[in-house]
Every structure is written in C-alpha cells, then in structure tokens.
Design a protein around this motif. Structure first.
Motif, PDB file in Angstrom:
ATOM      1  N   LYS A 104       0.864  -1.196   0.000  1.00 31.47           N
ATOM      2  CA  LYS A 104       0.000   0.000   0.000  1.00 31.47           C
ATOM      3  C   LYS A 104       0.891   1.234   0.000  1.00 31.47           C
ATOM      4  CE  LYS A 104      -4.506   0.807   0.179  1.00 31.47           C
ATOM      5  NZ  LYS A 104      -5.607  -0.057  -0.271  1.00 31.47           N
ATOM      6  N   ASP A 144      -6.802   4.358  -4.804  1.00 31.46           N
ATOM      7  CA  ASP A 144      -7.478   4.204  -3.505  1.00 31.46           C
ATOM      8  C   ASP A 144      -8.092   5.574  -3.214  1.00 31.46           C
ATOM      9  OD1 ASP A 144      -7.699   2.159  -1.156  1.00 31.46           O
ATOM     10  OD2 ASP A 144      -7.168   4.009  -0.160  1.00 31.46           O
ATOM     11  N   THR A 188     -14.895  -2.874  -7.623  1.00 33.26           N
ATOM     12  CA  THR A 188     -15.057  -3.090  -6.177  1.00 33.26           C
ATOM     13  C   THR A 188     -16.539  -3.109  -5.823  1.00 33.26           C
ATOM     14  OG1 THR A 188     -12.934  -2.014  -5.846  1.00 33.26           O
ATOM     15  CG2 THR A 188     -14.318  -2.282  -3.901  1.00 33.26           C
ATOM     16  N   GLY A 216     -19.840   7.001   2.647  1.00 36.12           N
ATOM     17  CA  GLY A 216     -18.842   7.175   1.580  1.00 36.12           C
ATOM     18  C   GLY A 216     -19.547   7.074   0.244  1.00 36.12           C
ATOM     19  N   PHE A 217     -19.352   8.086  -0.594  1.00 35.27           N
ATOM     20  CA  PHE A 217     -20.074   8.122  -1.871  1.00 35.27           C
ATOM     21  C   PHE A 217     -19.088   8.396  -3.002  1.00 35.27           C
ATOM     22  CE2 PHE A 217     -23.719   9.924  -4.503  1.00 35.27           C
ATOM     23  CZ  PHE A 217     -24.422   8.731  -4.551  1.00 35.27           C
ATOM     24  N   GLY A 218     -17.943   7.701  -2.940  1.00 37.68           N
ATOM     25  CA  GLY A 218     -16.925   7.846  -3.980  1.00 37.68           C
ATOM     26  C   GLY A 218     -16.996   6.666  -4.926  1.00 37.68           C
ATOM     27  N   ALA A 293     -18.160   2.561   3.405  1.00 36.03           N
ATOM     28  CA  ALA A 293     -17.348   2.583   2.179  1.00 36.03           C
ATOM     29  C   ALA A 293     -16.510   3.865   2.134  1.00 36.03           C
ATOM     30  CB  ALA A 293     -18.251   2.477   0.953  1.00 36.03           C
ATOM     31  N   ILE A 295     -13.644   5.140   5.175  1.00 31.63           N
ATOM     32  CA  ILE A 295     -12.304   4.964   5.753  1.00 31.63           C
ATOM     33  C   ILE A 295     -12.353   3.949   6.901  1.00 31.63           C
ATOM     34  CG2 ILE A 295     -11.303   7.204   5.112  1.00 31.63           C
ATOM     35  CD1 ILE A 295     -12.185   8.085   8.002  1.00 31.63           C
ATOM     36  N   GLY A 315     -17.270  -2.183   2.523  1.00 32.01           N
ATOM     37  CA  GLY A 315     -16.706  -1.640   1.284  1.00 32.01           C
ATOM     38  C   GLY A 315     -15.342  -1.031   1.547  1.00 32.01           C
ATOM     39  N   ASN A 317     -11.742  -0.456   3.681  1.00 31.10           N
ATOM     40  CA  ASN A 317     -10.775  -1.321   4.346  1.00 31.10           C
ATOM     41  C   ASN A 317     -10.730  -0.957   5.821  1.00 31.10           C
ATOM     42  OD1 ASN A 317      -9.667  -2.935   2.167  1.00 31.10           O
ATOM     43  ND2 ASN A 317      -8.857  -1.003   1.360  1.00 31.10           N
TER      44      ASN A 317
HETATM   45  P1  NAD Z   1     -12.988   7.669  -2.952  1.00 34.11           P
HETATM   46  O1  NAD Z   1     -11.983   8.715  -2.695  1.00 34.11           O
HETATM   47  O2  NAD Z   1     -13.482   7.464  -4.348  1.00 34.11           O
HETATM   48  O3  NAD Z   1     -14.289   7.917  -2.018  1.00 34.11           O
HETATM   49  C1  NAD Z   1     -14.195   8.037  -0.640  1.00 34.11           C
HETATM   50  C2  NAD Z   1     -15.537   8.533  -0.117  1.00 34.11           C
HETATM   51  O4  NAD Z   1     -15.504   8.561   1.307  1.00 34.11           O
HETATM   52  C3  NAD Z   1     -15.872   9.953  -0.540  1.00 34.11           C
HETATM   53  O5  NAD Z   1     -17.275  10.102  -0.691  1.00 34.11           O
HETATM   54  C4  NAD Z   1     -15.388  10.795   0.644  1.00 34.11           C
HETATM   55  O6  NAD Z   1     -16.021  12.047   0.739  1.00 34.11           O
HETATM   56  C5  NAD Z   1     -15.763   9.885   1.783  1.00 34.11           C
HETATM   57  N1  NAD Z   1     -14.951  10.120   2.974  1.00 34.11           N
HETATM   58  C6  NAD Z   1     -13.616  10.335   3.026  1.00 34.11           C
HETATM   59  N2  NAD Z   1     -13.232  10.538   4.300  1.00 34.11           N
HETATM   60  C7  NAD Z   1     -14.355  10.429   5.054  1.00 34.11           C
HETATM   61  C8  NAD Z   1     -14.615  10.556   6.432  1.00 34.11           C
HETATM   62  N3  NAD Z   1     -13.638  10.858   7.293  1.00 34.11           N
HETATM   63  N4  NAD Z   1     -15.884  10.359   6.859  1.00 34.11           N
HETATM   64  C9  NAD Z   1     -16.873  10.089   5.984  1.00 34.11           C
HETATM   65  N5  NAD Z   1     -16.690   9.973   4.654  1.00 34.11           N
HETATM   66  C10 NAD Z   1     -15.450  10.148   4.214  1.00 34.11           C
HETATM   67  O7  NAD Z   1     -12.378   6.317  -2.377  1.00 34.11           O
HETATM   68  P2  NAD Z   1     -12.798   4.823  -2.716  1.00 34.11           P
HETATM   69  O8  NAD Z   1     -11.883   4.315  -3.747  1.00 34.11           O
HETATM   70  O9  NAD Z   1     -14.264   4.762  -2.895  1.00 34.11           O
HETATM   71  O10 NAD Z   1     -12.374   4.083  -1.348  1.00 34.11           O
HETATM   72  C11 NAD Z   1     -13.252   4.036  -0.225  1.00 34.11           C
HETATM   73  C12 NAD Z   1     -12.824   2.896   0.670  1.00 34.11           C
HETATM   74  O11 NAD Z   1     -12.849   1.665  -0.073  1.00 34.11           O
HETATM   75  C13 NAD Z   1     -11.405   2.998   1.230  1.00 34.11           C
HETATM   76  O12 NAD Z   1     -11.368   2.395   2.503  1.00 34.11           O
HETATM   77  C14 NAD Z   1     -10.592   2.147   0.258  1.00 34.11           C
HETATM   78  O13 NAD Z   1      -9.388   1.674   0.842  1.00 34.11           O
HETATM   79  C15 NAD Z   1     -11.574   1.033   0.010  1.00 34.11           C
HETATM   80  N6  NAD Z   1     -11.345   0.276  -1.222  1.00 34.11           N
HETATM   81  C16 NAD Z   1     -11.297   0.893  -2.431  1.00 34.11           C
HETATM   82  C17 NAD Z   1     -11.097   0.125  -3.573  1.00 34.11           C
HETATM   83  C18 NAD Z   1     -11.100   0.711  -4.954  1.00 34.11           C
HETATM   84  O14 NAD Z   1     -11.042  -0.049  -5.929  1.00 34.11           O
HETATM   85  N7  NAD Z   1     -11.204   2.022  -5.128  1.00 34.11           N
HETATM   86  C19 NAD Z   1     -10.920  -1.261  -3.465  1.00 34.11           C
HETATM   87  C20 NAD Z   1     -11.002  -1.853  -2.207  1.00 34.11           C
HETATM   88  C21 NAD Z   1     -11.218  -1.071  -1.097  1.00 34.11           C
END
Ligand code: NAD
Length: 416
Positions: A104, A144, A188, A216-218, A293, A295, A315, A317
């Motif tokens: 990572k 990520d 994912t 989380g809405f990313g 989904a 943090i 969703g 980690n």
């Molecule tokens: P992203 O940046 O696309 O979205 C993250 C979302 O979480 C956003 O909506 C953001 O505003 C919100 N967020 C961030 N910090 C926050 C907080 N303190 N409180 C509430 N909401 C918060 O990221 P992502 O790729 O969607 O990743 C989200 C999680 O999924 C992480 O834990 C990442 O490690 C895990 N993950 C991602 C993938 C991938 O393929 N992208 C794969 C496996 C696991």
C-alpha cells in the motif's frame, strides 16, 4: 482516543492465530512488514512557494507474488495506517488465491487544496521517489482514496520514461486507452454486489425489499449505491466527507451521483425532503444493510452496540475494530469482512495486469464472469468455515488467507 489501524491489524492476526493454532514464529513473522519507504516530496506550488509532503510505500508480504495495493492521498495518512492497509492486502490477495502479495502507499496531503497541475507534480515526484520498489514484478500500485485513473496514468508515465519503454503493467486502474481494463473502475462495487446477493441467498433475504445505508459516496460507495438502486433497493442514507443525507422513503441515487460527479459535495445538495445528518448518526440508522465505504475505524466499541442492521458489508478497508466485531457477532449481525467484500477491485486489477502482460484485452462480459466466479468461490469457502466452526466470517476468511501465507513461508523457508 485515536485507534491505530496497524494495532488493529496485528490484533486480527492474534485472533486468527489462536483460532487456528498457528505457531508463535509464523504469527510473529506475519505481524511484521517486509519493508517501508518514507519519502519527502518537494513541490513547487502554483504561487512559486515550496511545499514538502511526506509519502509512504509499504510491502507487507511478497511471499506469494509481487506486492499489490492502492495509493491514497489524504491529510491524515501515516505510516501505521499504510502498514495496516498493506497487511490487509496480503490477506485479500491470499483469500482470493491471486498470485500477488500485499502492499500500500499514501501521501499525507489534502488533495482538495491542490490544483490539477500541483497534483500532477506531486504524483510524478512521489513516483520518482518510490520507483525502486515498484514495477510489474515487484509491486503494482492502484487507485485508492482520492486517487483515480488519471493519477495512475501519471505514475505509469514516470515509470515508463525511466525505463525507456512503455510499461503499462506497473499500475492497474489506468485509463483504458493506455492499457487499463474494462470493468476495473466499478469492480469493487460490482464485487460487493455479488457478495451481497450471495449472503442474502444464504440468509433467505430478498435483496429488492431491503433498506440500505452507505457511508462514503466515492468510487466504492457510489458504485454499490448505483447497482443496488437500479436493482430496486431503497437507499435511505448516504454520506461523504462533508455530510450525510437521509430520506426514509429512499434517496434518488441517480441524481445524487450526477451531483457528486460534477465535483459537488453532499452538504450543498438541496432537496427539502432530505435530512442532513452527520456520519455518526448515519452509522446507527435502522436498516437492513449497512455499507461502510469511506475509511477505517468507523464501527468501534463506542457505537457498535447502537448499530441496527442485519448485514454489515465492508466496502472500506478496516472499518470495524476487533472490539466492535465481538459486539456485532453477539448481536447476530453478519459482518462481511473487507478482505472478501471489497476484493472485486484487486481481482479485476489482477485481470488488468495479466491483460497488460499478454497485450490481449478481454471484454466486459468475460471480466464480470471471471470476477463473479473467483469472488463467489472465496465467499462459499469462507461461509462454509464460518458455519462449521461457528465463527465470524472475518475469522473464517482470515483462516483461509493466513493458512496460504503460512504454507508459502514454510515451503520457501527462511533465507539464508
Ligand atoms: P474515494 O476517494 O473514491 O471515495 C471516498 C468517499 O468517502 C468519498 O465520498 C469521501 O467524501 C468519503 N470520505 C472520506 N473521508 C471520510 C470521512 N472521514 N468520513 C466520511 N466519509 C469520508 O475512495 P474509494 O476508492 O471509494 O475508497 C473508499 C474505501 O474503499 C477505502 O477504505 C478504500 O481503501 C476502500 N477500497 C477501495 C477500492 C477501490 O477499488 N477504489 C478497493 C477496495 C477497497
């Protein structure tokens, strides 16, 4: 009190070691990372000033193959967080039986405060600093939190320039035009969807009739929200970093995704029926499925007792601490652990990596079929062990993952 994610990761190893009777030497070995690189990243900002950011790349284990794991850009990234995330990647690739290890990376920066040019300079310099420990045979980064296909394209460009040839296999999650894979971006969320369908079948729940809350809405949260919404589920609450939105009759996810994709935050979304709530409230809303989904360390011993759901589908980690796991298990809430639930991303990353090596690209149908097969095999194996041994799904998943790593260590032996 701040929860240290690496302490959580080590505690999880102790729990599974005890459950499977793992010897002390291997247990201690698994609690250590192979290597960590800390780098300073000096950047000339657009106004001419110099700012120096700190970045990390960690390999937890490469015993079963090259390191694999994302890169996150966030203001609170630190070495122990990256160590934990790398450790979880080891279990994830092992559980899915992919020939990869766990790694990572991250940079301690608030990317919202950078211009696009500054972000590009930061990415390029970070890549140059970690270049000796990444590569298709060494460690393959991916997106990520706050990184995306564009960031991967810059990393690939820096690496390729240094090698004097195009090396698409150095990263996954790239744009399709330069060697990315179809289906990687939503992978994912797609994996979460397959696993959720599978557990609902086991529990005799009709997915369509269920209410869902998503933190989380990313990439991950947005994709699963979209898939479930289009499947007919009622998404009663979502959140991003700035706010949560709640509507018991169900939010219009299509409109909300449009809003966020245009660069807006949920705190500014206007709909008189939607109630603004904070993330803490969102997690304890009554629902059938709760999907953290965002943090790590969101469901802890402080709020686990108030969680009111049937299934927690991880969703993110590391969203649940071991103390919270115990509380949820006693409340008979099914927690589908991160290393299983969100493994769709790394699985399709693996497909991207193979496609790059072969210079032969698959279609979406093949990607989704293979993803479904691999993730459901891992789910079935995990579920079976959890039922047989009457243990949480996380412990069952860890037994499978840790056994494979322990066997690889035993077969390879300790060098010299
Ligand atoms: P992203 O940046 O696309 O979205 C993250 C979302 O979480 C956003 O909506 C953001 O505003 C919100 N967020 C961030 N910090 C926050 C907080 N303190 N409180 C509430 N909401 C918060 O990221 P992502 O790729 O969607 O990743 C989200 C999680 O999924 C992480 O834990 C990442 O490690 C895990 N993950 C991602 C993938 C991938 O393929 N992208 C794969 C496996 C696991």
């Amino acid at each position: 009190m701040e929860i240290n994610p690496f302490e959580v990761a080590k505690k999880q190893i102790d729990i599974v070691a005890k459950e499977m009777g793992l010897d002390k030497n291997t247990t201690e070995y698994l609690k250590r990372i192979e290597r960590a690189l800390i780098v300073s990243i000096p950047i000339i900002m657009d106004d001419g000033s110099l700012k120096i950011f700190e970045g990390y790349r960690v390999h937890h284990s490469t015993v079963r193959g090259p390191g694999k794991g994302g890169i996150r850009f966030a203001p609170n990234v630190n070495l122990d967080e990256v160590k934990a995330l790398a450790t979880w990647m080891t279990w994830k690739t092992s559980l899915l039986n992919l020939p990869l290890g766990g790694a990572k990376g991250g940079v301690r920066v608030d990317p919202r405060k950078l211009s696009k040019k500054e972000l590009e300079r930061l990415t390029r310099r970070y890549t140059a600093e970690i270049i000796n420990i990444i590569g298709p045979d060494i460690d393959i980064p991916a997106p990520d939190v706050n990184t995306n296909a564009q960031v991967m394209a810059w990393i690939m460009d820096v690496y390729s320039m240094q090698k004097g040839r195009s090396v698409p296999g150095v990263v996954t999650g790239k744009p399709i035009e330069i060697g990315g894979s179809v289906g990687r971006e939503p992978a994912t969320g797609m994996g979460l969807y397959f696993v959720l369908q599978a557990i609902c079948d086991k529990l005799d729940l009709n997915l369509k009739s269920l209410s869902v809350v998503i933190q989380g809405f990313g990439n991950v949260g947005g994709t699963i929200a979209d898939l479930l919404y289009n499947h007919g589920c009622k998404i009663i609450a979502i959140s991003d970093l700035t706010s949560g939105l709640y509507y018991e009759k169900g939010l219009d996810i299509t409109k909300l995704l449009e809003w966020v994709k245009n660069g807006n935050y949920l705190k500014d979304y206007k709909n008189e029926n939607y109630k603004k709530i904070v993330n803490e409230e969102l997690l304890t809303l009554k629902c059938d499925i709760l999907i953290p989904a965002a943090i790590e360390n969101q469901i802890t011993k402080e709020n686990a007792d108030k969680i009111d759901t049937k299934i927690v589908l991880e969703g993110a980690n590391g969203p649940t601490t071991p103390e919270a796991d115990d509380i949820l298990f006693n409340k008979r809430i099914h927690v589908v652990p991160d290393i299983l639930a969100n493994s769709g991303g790394v699985t399709v990353s693996y497909f991207e990596y193979i496609q790059d090596i072969h210079s032969y690209f698959w279609n979406l149908d093949r990607i989704n079929k293979e993803l479904k097969r691999i993730i459901l095999e891992a789910f079935e194996e995990t579920y079976k062990i959890s039922i047989e041994r009457k243990i949480p799904l996380r412990t069952a998943a860890y037994i499978i993952a840790v056994s494979r790593i322990a066997k690889a260590i035993e077969l390879r032996g300790i060098f010299p």
